[in-house]
Design a protein around this motif. Sequence first.
Motif, short mmCIF file in Angstrom:
data_model
loop_
_atom_site.label_atom_id
_atom_site.label_comp_id
_atom_site.label_asym_id
_atom_site.label_seq_id
_atom_site.Cartn_x
_atom_site.Cartn_y
_atom_site.Cartn_z
N GLY A 123 0.79 -1.22 0.00
CA GLY A 123 0.00 0.00 0.00
C GLY A 123 0.82 1.27 0.00
O GLY A 123 0.35 2.32 -0.44
N SER A 124 2.04 1.20 0.49
CA SER A 124 2.86 2.41 0.58
C SER A 124 3.64 2.71 -0.69
O SER A 124 4.29 3.75 -0.79
CB SER A 124 3.85 2.27 1.75
OG SER A 124 4.72 1.16 1.53
N ILE A 125 3.59 1.81 -1.68
CA ILE A 125 4.37 2.00 -2.90
C ILE A 125 3.81 3.16 -3.71
O ILE A 125 2.64 3.18 -4.07
CB ILE A 125 4.37 0.72 -3.75
CG1 ILE A 125 5.06 -0.42 -2.98
CG2 ILE A 125 5.06 0.96 -5.08
CD1 ILE A 125 5.08 -1.73 -3.73
N ASP A 126 4.67 4.11 -4.01
CA ASP A 126 4.25 5.28 -4.79
C ASP A 126 4.15 4.94 -6.28
O ASP A 126 3.21 5.34 -6.95
CB ASP A 126 5.24 6.42 -4.57
CG ASP A 126 4.86 7.66 -5.36
OD1 ASP A 126 3.87 8.30 -4.99
OD2 ASP A 126 5.56 7.97 -6.35
N HIS A 127 5.12 4.23 -6.80
CA HIS A 127 5.10 3.80 -8.18
C HIS A 127 5.92 2.52 -8.29
O HIS A 127 6.87 2.31 -7.56
CB HIS A 127 5.65 4.87 -9.13
CG HIS A 127 7.01 5.37 -8.75
ND1 HIS A 127 7.21 6.36 -7.81
CD2 HIS A 127 8.25 5.01 -9.17
CE1 HIS A 127 8.50 6.59 -7.67
NE2 HIS A 127 9.15 5.78 -8.48
N TRP A 128 5.53 1.66 -9.22
CA TRP A 128 6.16 0.35 -9.35
C TRP A 128 7.40 0.37 -10.23
O TRP A 128 8.32 -0.42 -10.04
CB TRP A 128 5.16 -0.66 -9.93
CG TRP A 128 4.23 -1.20 -8.89
CD1 TRP A 128 3.19 -0.54 -8.30
CD2 TRP A 128 4.27 -2.49 -8.29
NE1 TRP A 128 2.57 -1.36 -7.37
CE2 TRP A 128 3.22 -2.57 -7.35
CE3 TRP A 128 5.08 -3.60 -8.46
CZ2 TRP A 128 2.96 -3.70 -6.59
CZ3 TRP A 128 4.83 -4.74 -7.69
CH2 TRP A 128 3.78 -4.79 -6.77
N CYS A 129 7.42 1.24 -11.21
CA CYS A 129 8.49 1.22 -12.21
C CYS A 129 9.50 2.33 -11.97
O CYS A 129 9.17 3.39 -11.45
CB CYS A 129 7.91 1.36 -13.61
SG CYS A 129 6.72 0.05 -14.03
N LEU A 130 10.72 2.06 -12.39
CA LEU A 130 11.83 2.96 -12.14
C LEU A 130 11.64 4.31 -12.81
O LEU A 130 12.11 5.33 -12.32
CB LEU A 130 13.13 2.31 -12.61
CG LEU A 130 14.45 3.00 -12.25
CD1 LEU A 130 14.59 3.10 -10.73
CD2 LEU A 130 15.63 2.24 -12.83
N ARG A 131 10.93 4.34 -13.92
CA ARG A 131 10.72 5.59 -14.65
C ARG A 131 9.56 6.41 -14.11
O ARG A 131 9.21 7.44 -14.69
CB ARG A 131 10.51 5.28 -16.14
CG ARG A 131 11.73 4.63 -16.79
CD ARG A 131 11.54 4.46 -18.28
NE ARG A 131 12.68 3.78 -18.89
CZ ARG A 131 13.77 4.39 -19.32
NH1 ARG A 131 13.87 5.69 -19.21
NH2 ARG A 131 14.75 3.71 -19.88
N GLY A 132 8.95 5.96 -13.02
CA GLY A 132 7.93 6.77 -12.37
C GLY A 132 6.51 6.37 -12.64
O GLY A 132 5.58 7.00 -12.11
N ASP A 133 6.29 5.32 -13.44
CA ASP A 133 4.93 4.90 -13.74
C ASP A 133 4.70 3.50 -13.16
O ASP A 133 5.50 3.01 -12.37
CB ASP A 133 4.69 4.90 -15.25
CG ASP A 133 5.59 3.91 -15.97
OD1 ASP A 133 6.79 3.83 -15.60
OD2 ASP A 133 5.13 3.21 -16.88
N ASP A 134 3.60 2.87 -13.56
CA ASP A 134 3.27 1.54 -13.04
C ASP A 134 3.18 0.47 -14.12
O ASP A 134 2.84 -0.68 -13.81
CB ASP A 134 1.92 1.59 -12.29
CG ASP A 134 1.96 2.48 -11.07
OD1 ASP A 134 3.01 2.53 -10.40
OD2 ASP A 134 0.95 3.14 -10.77
N ASN A 135 3.48 0.83 -15.36
CA ASN A 135 3.23 -0.11 -16.45
C ASN A 135 4.47 -0.49 -17.25
O ASN A 135 4.52 -1.59 -17.81
CB ASN A 135 2.18 0.48 -17.41
CG ASN A 135 0.86 0.76 -16.71
OD1 ASN A 135 0.37 -0.05 -15.95
ND2 ASN A 135 0.30 1.94 -16.97
N ASN A 136 5.45 0.38 -17.34
CA ASN A 136 6.59 0.14 -18.21
C ASN A 136 7.73 -0.59 -17.51
O ASN A 136 8.88 -0.14 -17.52
CB ASN A 136 7.09 1.46 -18.81
CG ASN A 136 6.07 2.12 -19.70
OD1 ASN A 136 5.40 1.43 -20.46
ND2 ASN A 136 5.93 3.43 -19.60
N CYS A 137 7.41 -1.70 -16.90
CA CYS A 137 8.42 -2.54 -16.25
C CYS A 137 7.87 -3.95 -16.11
O CYS A 137 6.69 -4.20 -16.35
CB CYS A 137 8.82 -1.97 -14.88
SG CYS A 137 7.45 -1.79 -13.72
#
Length: 486
Positions: A123-137
């Motif tokens: 729940g505390s994760i701000d974004h999943w991907c290194l580039r700042g989004d949640d889809n491009n990884c």
Amino acid sequence: MMDQVGKEYGDDTLDGLVPPSQSSSHSSLELQDQDDYDYDSSYATPSTPIKPKKSLLFYLATIQAFIIIYQTEVILGTVLAICIGTAISTSYHGRHKKVNPFEAAHISHDYTTITSKYDLTLGSIDHWCLRGDDNNCRCEDPLVPMSKRSSGKWDAQHRENIKVAQAALMKLLASNADGAWNNYEGYTPGQDLDDMWIEGGEDDWVDGEGSRFDFGGDDYENFDPWADGNWDDGDDDGFGVPVEMPTDGEGRKLEDEGLDVVFIGDSITEQRQGTSLGKPVEDFTGIKEVFRKSYSKEKGGDFNGIAMGVAGDTAPNLLWRLMNGEMPYGLTPKVWWVGVGVNDLTMKGCSEEVALLGILRVVEEIQLSHPDDIIVINSLLPVKRNVNGLLEHLGKHHEDVALKKKEKNLLDEEMSQKRGHIDFWPSIVSINEQLSDFASAHKGVKFFNADSVFVEERQDGKYMKLDLFIDPVHPNVAGHKKWNNA
């Protein structure tokens, strides 16, 4: 004059009938009249109509008329143009805005209060991907064990690691002839437990699940261990029989026999085994020998240790391995040395926070099974992005200043195609800072900062010690030697 006219026309009888021709002998009045009519003949009889010059007022009037006639279309077009312009401007500034990479990589959530794996949440994760989004990884859930058994090479190396762990346990059991070890049912003092299943002969270890049967076939799925003839108490060494942990304090641990450290991790750990996904690598042979000399008392080392790594592994992969044979009950060294996380970042493209959670999940799993053992978290090693090994500049106040675009000049062909071609150093610094803070807040957890071995600070910035690396990620023989002696 009349005489001249007659001469021109050749007939003197025309006198008074034909007007005289012009000649140089004119009166002053005649010359004046001629001068009055001396003008450009093109103006007298123009060939095209003269166009009036268009003034600014003309154009303004035209525009006004157009707006009045096409009022609706003009309004809609203006709104559309404003929307498109705003979208383009926002996109441009969003991609080109100047952001301090070290500030962008900072993990704001505090994980030092974590006390068990049950405190870790997504729940505390701000974004999943290194580039700042949640889809491009290609990130996996950092809290869930993840197998890669679909890869035959990965599965083979995992099985090899299980054998390494079990060999250490069997060495302990075989060396104990005084009956002090009573953790496994069926064991009697003096029994020879080495059935040569590791060194040679048929390997009767079944999938690393904790049971070994000599049923002489490969039909594991249809095999019934409880059927008549398949279970022989006389032949079974009781190694995989689950029993309760001793409570009387008399059970011996492997550390009593001198196992000081167990290294677990990814390809950097597997280097110490001399292989990559189980395949011997010539460049790693020297690393294997260096490891043996440092972590085998029989070879003159100060410690006894084993290494269990798999190339390309992420934290969830390591977690699965530990839960499926590589951390068997009884394998209790003085230190568990965890080296994982760089693949989560560079190959999967996970954000700093996701990579951190994966590492902490591994630590909490070890603590749950071995609460009295010490866990050392090794820092993520630097990843080369500059041909000179430059990692960052040092500002006027010794603050971190990231590389400029032109300084990220390592050629693509010199970098692994499996890893992202970006500057990972700010992310590595952020994760290492969080791991250090976590270790400081937890008893039995230590943090080893390998920057003291692989990074040097010069007057203008921090640099990788390139003479200690075989490629942008992996240390060479000299690097491992200094690392072992640190």
